[in-house]
Design a protein around this motif. Sequence first.
Motif, PDB file in Angstrom:
ATOM      1  N   ASP A  47       5.834   0.445   2.042  1.00 59.73           N
ATOM      2  CA  ASP A  47       5.460   1.739   1.465  1.00 59.73           C
ATOM      3  C   ASP A  47       4.250   2.252   2.249  1.00 59.73           C
ATOM      4  OD1 ASP A  47       5.668   3.758  -0.705  1.00 59.73           O
ATOM      5  OD2 ASP A  47       3.653   3.049  -1.170  1.00 59.73           O
ATOM      6  N   ILE A  48       4.492   3.240   3.092  1.00 60.13           N
ATOM      7  CA  ILE A  48       3.425   3.718   3.981  1.00 60.13           C
ATOM      8  C   ILE A  48       2.949   5.072   3.482  1.00 60.13           C
ATOM      9  CG2 ILE A  48       2.732   3.988   6.390  1.00 60.13           C
ATOM     10  CD1 ILE A  48       5.279   2.544   7.216  1.00 60.13           C
ATOM     11  N   GLY A  49       1.755   5.096   2.924  1.00 62.14           N
ATOM     12  CA  GLY A  49       1.215   6.318   2.327  1.00 62.14           C
ATOM     13  C   GLY A  49       0.244   7.015   3.260  1.00 62.14           C
ATOM     14  N   HIS A  50      -0.863   7.471   2.701  1.00 60.77           N
ATOM     15  CA  HIS A  50      -1.871   8.176   3.488  1.00 60.77           C
ATOM     16  C   HIS A  50      -2.969   7.216   3.951  1.00 60.77           C
ATOM     17  CE1 HIS A  50      -4.070  11.535   4.989  1.00 60.77           C
ATOM     18  NE2 HIS A  50      -5.093  11.326   4.189  1.00 60.77           N
ATOM     19  N   LYS A  51      -3.507   6.460   3.025  1.00 58.27           N
ATOM     20  CA  LYS A  51      -4.583   5.519   3.366  1.00 58.27           C
ATOM     21  C   LYS A  51      -4.097   4.079   3.484  1.00 58.27           C
ATOM     22  CE  LYS A  51      -8.416   8.031   3.332  1.00 58.27           C
ATOM     23  NZ  LYS A  51      -9.196   8.199   4.568  1.00 58.27           N
ATOM     24  N   VAL A  52      -3.093   3.722   2.686  1.00 61.42           N
ATOM     25  CA  VAL A  52      -2.691   2.315   2.672  1.00 61.42           C
ATOM     26  C   VAL A  52      -1.196   2.108   2.874  1.00 61.42           C
ATOM     27  CG1 VAL A  52      -4.566   1.338   1.259  1.00 61.42           C
ATOM     28  CG2 VAL A  52      -2.603   2.364   0.140  1.00 61.42           C
ATOM     29  N   THR A  53      -0.893   0.934   3.426  1.00 61.48           N
ATOM     30  CA  THR A  53       0.489   0.474   3.539  1.00 61.48           C
ATOM     31  C   THR A  53       0.634  -0.755   2.656  1.00 61.48           C
ATOM     32  OG1 THR A  53       0.794   1.335   5.766  1.00 61.48           O
ATOM     33  CG2 THR A  53       2.193  -0.513   5.141  1.00 61.48           C
TER      34      THR A  53
ATOM     35  N   ILE B 233       5.930  -5.283   0.054  1.00 65.99           N
ATOM     36  CA  ILE B 233       6.404  -5.987  -1.139  1.00 65.99           C
ATOM     37  C   ILE B 233       7.716  -6.676  -0.796  1.00 65.99           C
ATOM     38  CG2 ILE B 233       7.172  -5.725  -3.539  1.00 65.99           C
ATOM     39  CD1 ILE B 233       5.641  -2.760  -2.776  1.00 65.99           C
ATOM     40  N   VAL B 234       7.758  -7.989  -0.953  1.00 67.55           N
ATOM     41  CA  VAL B 234       9.028  -8.685  -0.746  1.00 67.55           C
ATOM     42  C   VAL B 234       9.601  -9.024  -2.109  1.00 67.55           C
ATOM     43  CG1 VAL B 234      10.187 -10.705   0.206  1.00 67.55           C
ATOM     44  CG2 VAL B 234       8.214  -9.742   1.382  1.00 67.55           C
ATOM     45  N   GLY B 235      10.860  -8.671  -2.311  1.00 63.99           N
ATOM     46  CA  GLY B 235      11.474  -8.969  -3.596  1.00 63.99           C
ATOM     47  C   GLY B 235      12.881  -9.459  -3.429  1.00 63.99           C
ATOM     48  N   VAL B 236      13.285 -10.268  -4.382  1.00 66.14           N
ATOM     49  CA  VAL B 236      14.668 -10.697  -4.427  1.00 66.14           C
ATOM     50  C   VAL B 236      15.019 -10.916  -5.892  1.00 66.14           C
ATOM     51  CG1 VAL B 236      14.095 -13.142  -4.019  1.00 66.14           C
ATOM     52  CG2 VAL B 236      16.368 -12.330  -3.488  1.00 66.14           C
ATOM     53  N   ASN B 237      16.157 -10.372  -6.293  1.00 64.41           N
ATOM     54  CA  ASN B 237      16.593 -10.542  -7.687  1.00 64.41           C
ATOM     55  C   ASN B 237      15.491 -10.310  -8.713  1.00 64.41           C
ATOM     56  OD1 ASN B 237      19.188 -11.062  -7.185  1.00 64.41           O
ATOM     57  ND2 ASN B 237      19.212 -13.083  -8.168  1.00 64.41           N
ATOM     58  N   LYS B 238      14.811  -9.217  -8.635  1.00 62.84           N
ATOM     59  CA  LYS B 238      13.763  -8.844  -9.582  1.00 62.84           C
ATOM     60  C   LYS B 238      12.530  -9.754  -9.537  1.00 62.84           C
ATOM     61  CE  LYS B 238      16.755  -6.532 -12.793  1.00 62.84           C
ATOM     62  NZ  LYS B 238      17.077  -6.254 -14.164  1.00 62.84           N
ATOM     63  N   ASN B 239      12.449 -10.612  -8.528  1.00 58.69           N
ATOM     64  CA  ASN B 239      11.227 -11.396  -8.373  1.00 58.69           C
ATOM     65  C   ASN B 239      10.434 -10.806  -7.222  1.00 58.69           C
ATOM     66  OD1 ASN B 239      11.646 -13.999 -10.055  1.00 58.69           O
ATOM     67  ND2 ASN B 239      13.566 -13.691  -8.946  1.00 58.69           N
ATOM     68  N   ILE B 240       9.149 -10.575  -7.444  1.00 60.15           N
ATOM     69  CA  ILE B 240       8.287 -10.202  -6.327  1.00 60.15           C
ATOM     70  C   ILE B 240       7.732 -11.495  -5.744  1.00 60.15           C
ATOM     71  CG2 ILE B 240       6.053  -9.166  -5.754  1.00 60.15           C
ATOM     72  CD1 ILE B 240       6.751  -6.805  -7.344  1.00 60.15           C
ATOM     73  N   LEU B 241       7.937 -11.679  -4.443  1.00 56.64           N
ATOM     74  CA  LEU B 241       7.519 -12.939  -3.832  1.00 56.64           C
ATOM     75  C   LEU B 241       6.235 -12.797  -3.018  1.00 56.64           C
ATOM     76  CD1 LEU B 241      10.965 -14.278  -2.570  1.00 56.64           C
ATOM     77  CD2 LEU B 241       9.892 -14.588  -4.789  1.00 56.64           C
ATOM     78  N   VAL B 242       6.053 -11.631  -2.422  1.00 56.45           N
ATOM     79  CA  VAL B 242       4.853 -11.399  -1.622  1.00 56.45           C
ATOM     80  C   VAL B 242       4.420  -9.960  -1.835  1.00 56.45           C
ATOM     81  CG1 VAL B 242       3.837 -11.454   0.698  1.00 56.45           C
ATOM     82  CG2 VAL B 242       5.750 -12.964   0.192  1.00 56.45           C
ATOM     83  N   ASN B 243       3.115  -9.732  -1.921  1.00 53.35           N
ATOM     84  CA  ASN B 243       2.588  -8.370  -2.003  1.00 53.35           C
ATOM     85  C   ASN B 243       1.272  -8.344  -1.223  1.00 53.35           C
ATOM     86  OD1 ASN B 243       1.435  -6.207  -4.759  1.00 53.35           O
ATOM     87  ND2 ASN B 243       2.046  -5.705  -2.699  1.00 53.35           N
ATOM     88  N   ARG B 244       1.293  -7.570  -0.129  1.00 55.06           N
ATOM     89  CA  ARG B 244       0.080  -7.463   0.699  1.00 55.06           C
ATOM     90  C   ARG B 244      -0.181  -5.992   0.987  1.00 55.06           C
ATOM     91  NH1 ARG B 244       0.417 -12.603   3.830  1.00 55.06           N
ATOM     92  NH2 ARG B 244      -0.609 -11.737   5.639  1.00 55.06           N
ATOM     93  N   THR B 245      -1.435  -5.646   1.194  1.00 51.51           N
ATOM     94  CA  THR B 245      -1.720  -4.257   1.593  1.00 51.51           C
ATOM     95  C   THR B 245      -2.637  -4.260   2.811  1.00 51.51           C
ATOM     96  OG1 THR B 245      -3.592  -4.142   0.081  1.00 51.51           O
ATOM     97  CG2 THR B 245      -1.566  -3.230  -0.727  1.00 51.51           C
ATOM     98  N   ILE B 246      -2.459  -3.233   3.643  1.00 55.81           N
ATOM     99  CA  ILE B 246      -3.403  -3.033   4.748  1.00 55.81           C
ATOM    100  C   ILE B 246      -3.837  -1.565   4.739  1.00 55.81           C
ATOM    101  CG2 ILE B 246      -2.760  -4.879   6.339  1.00 55.81           C
ATOM    102  CD1 ILE B 246      -0.968  -2.889   7.808  1.00 55.81           C
ATOM    103  N   ASP B 247      -5.059  -1.334   5.226  1.00 51.82           N
ATOM    104  CA  ASP B 247      -5.539   0.057   5.156  1.00 51.82           C
ATOM    105  C   ASP B 247      -5.243   0.824   6.451  1.00 51.82           C
ATOM    106  OD1 ASP B 247      -7.355  -1.309   6.609  1.00 51.82           O
ATOM    107  OD2 ASP B 247      -9.122  -0.668   5.486  1.00 51.82           O
ATOM    108  N   VAL B 248      -4.001   0.756   6.864  1.00 54.30           N
ATOM    109  CA  VAL B 248      -3.506   1.535   8.005  1.00 54.30           C
ATOM    110  C   VAL B 248      -2.307   2.316   7.494  1.00 54.30           C
ATOM    111  CG1 VAL B 248      -2.326   1.370  10.230  1.00 54.30           C
ATOM    112  CG2 VAL B 248      -4.212  -0.182   9.713  1.00 54.30           C
ATOM    113  N   ALA B 249      -2.318   3.639   7.657  1.00 54.26           N
ATOM    114  CA  ALA B 249      -1.186   4.454   7.175  1.00 54.26           C
ATOM    115  C   ALA B 249      -1.252   5.824   7.841  1.00 54.26           C
ATOM    116  CB  ALA B 249      -1.218   4.545   5.656  1.00 54.26           C
ATOM    117  N   GLY B 250      -0.703   6.848   7.166  1.00 59.66           N
ATOM    118  CA  GLY B 250      -0.582   8.177   7.772  1.00 59.66           C
ATOM    119  C   GLY B 250      -1.895   8.778   8.239  1.00 59.66           C
ATOM    120  N   ASP B 251      -2.970   8.527   7.506  1.00 64.75           N
ATOM    121  CA  ASP B 251      -4.266   9.071   7.884  1.00 64.75           C
ATOM    122  C   ASP B 251      -4.713   8.506   9.234  1.00 64.75           C
ATOM    123  OD1 ASP B 251      -6.649  10.549   7.410  1.00 64.75           O
ATOM    124  OD2 ASP B 251      -7.659   8.692   6.839  1.00 64.75           O
TER     125      ASP B 251
END
Length: 384
Positions: free
Chosen positions: A227-233, A236-254
């Motif tokens: 999910d690449i927005g304005h300030k952050v990307t 999210i890794v998911g499988v069968n309604k389980n979220i397995l990994v969630n990371r963010t970086i502050d590189v995006a459209g801006d």
Amino acid sequence: MVNMNLDLGSSLHGVKKFFKNISRPSSAVGVDIGSQSIKVVELVRKKDKLVLSNYAYAKTDESLIKIGAPGVLSDMAGKVLSKTLEVSKIKTKEVNVAVPSFSSLVTIFEIPRMPEKEINQAIRVEAPKYIPVRLSDVVYGWKIIDDTVGAKGKEGEQERKSNKKIVEPKMSDRMKVLVVAIMREISNKYEKVLGDSGISVSSLEIDSFSLARSLLNRESECALILDIGHKVTNLIVGVNKNILVNRTIDVAGDSVTSVMGKSLGVDRKRAEQLKMDKGLQGAVNNGEAILLPILGAITKEVSRTMEVLREDYNGLEIQKIILSGGSSKLIGLREFIEQESGVTTVIADPLVNFEYPSKLSADLKEQGPNLATAIGLAMLGLED
Ligand SMILES: Nc1ncnc2c1ncn2[C@@H]1O[C@H](COP(=O)(O)OP(=O)(O)OP(=O)(O)O)[C@@H](O)[C@H]1O
Ligand SMILES: [Mg+2]
């Protein structure tokens, strides 16, 4: 202070509902407040169908989300949201809202296998090792990760997809638990800022959970949402309604606009226009692709996420990358990510599950990938 139900045991909710209507709700509104815009989606239940009856998108000059600011949300957000609802003629004053992943903590750790009723206590003991603040300062919830996820490498994957048992499961004596937490300061701020404008928060959840609900509900394969927005990307890794990994970086459209402006020697407005019109093709200076460092930061994070997944889940591989957020529309980005990662990459289509009025059709198609979070939030409001 409203009553908070923190048990995620039976649901995918991030930070769970404050309360729930006793009767089955017939409509719900999801609100995604981003650093550059507010997105609102209204879903209505009509017999067995869900109809996207209305939506709104309001771009803001001043950031409504601030990394590092107390409570993250700007004081102006309530007024901007209330105006957005008014202009788009969405009448409800009860909304489902997301908090950004960077302001929350999503962690997975192992605990000994135990009966469900003992898990709460075990988490209270274990969580402080993983959550770097006092538990009394956060609102938190948990969910057990399915044993089948990555349990037996490739054979397990096949088994999970086909719903057939290929190999008898060997129960490990430990289980993985997903714990999500947000600072009370942040949840209180959302309630206060929106409450001051007469808007009440029915549910508050971490945006990755809203995205997973709207984009992964129908996926049987392991997928990565980028999910690449304005300030952050947000990854999210998911499988069968389980979220397995969630990371963010502050590189995006801006960051893309800034680099284009500097490298090409044009002002911000012109850089933004070039970005929209030409995408990656407009980002070349003397034959040099000037966005490579920025896009490289994103693809590096994708590779890292793939490695984490292989290590933690027995060689589990991402089968598909789904791009969402405003910057997913950057021309040439999908192809770039696909090439760099070697994984089939698609642009999110969260509208696929819904009907909508034909007068909204053209605009909605354009906005679709932008609305995934707000759609997931409205879906949450309609869950039984
Ligand atoms: N057609 C397009 N091509 C390239 N970039 C685009 C296009 N349309 C929008 N963008 C970029 O998308 C970004 C806005 O995306 P989005 O609305 O998802 O951000 P946000 O949710 O407000 O921010 P964040 O999630 O980072 O807080 C801006 O940087 C904008 O320039
Ligand atoms: Mg966003």
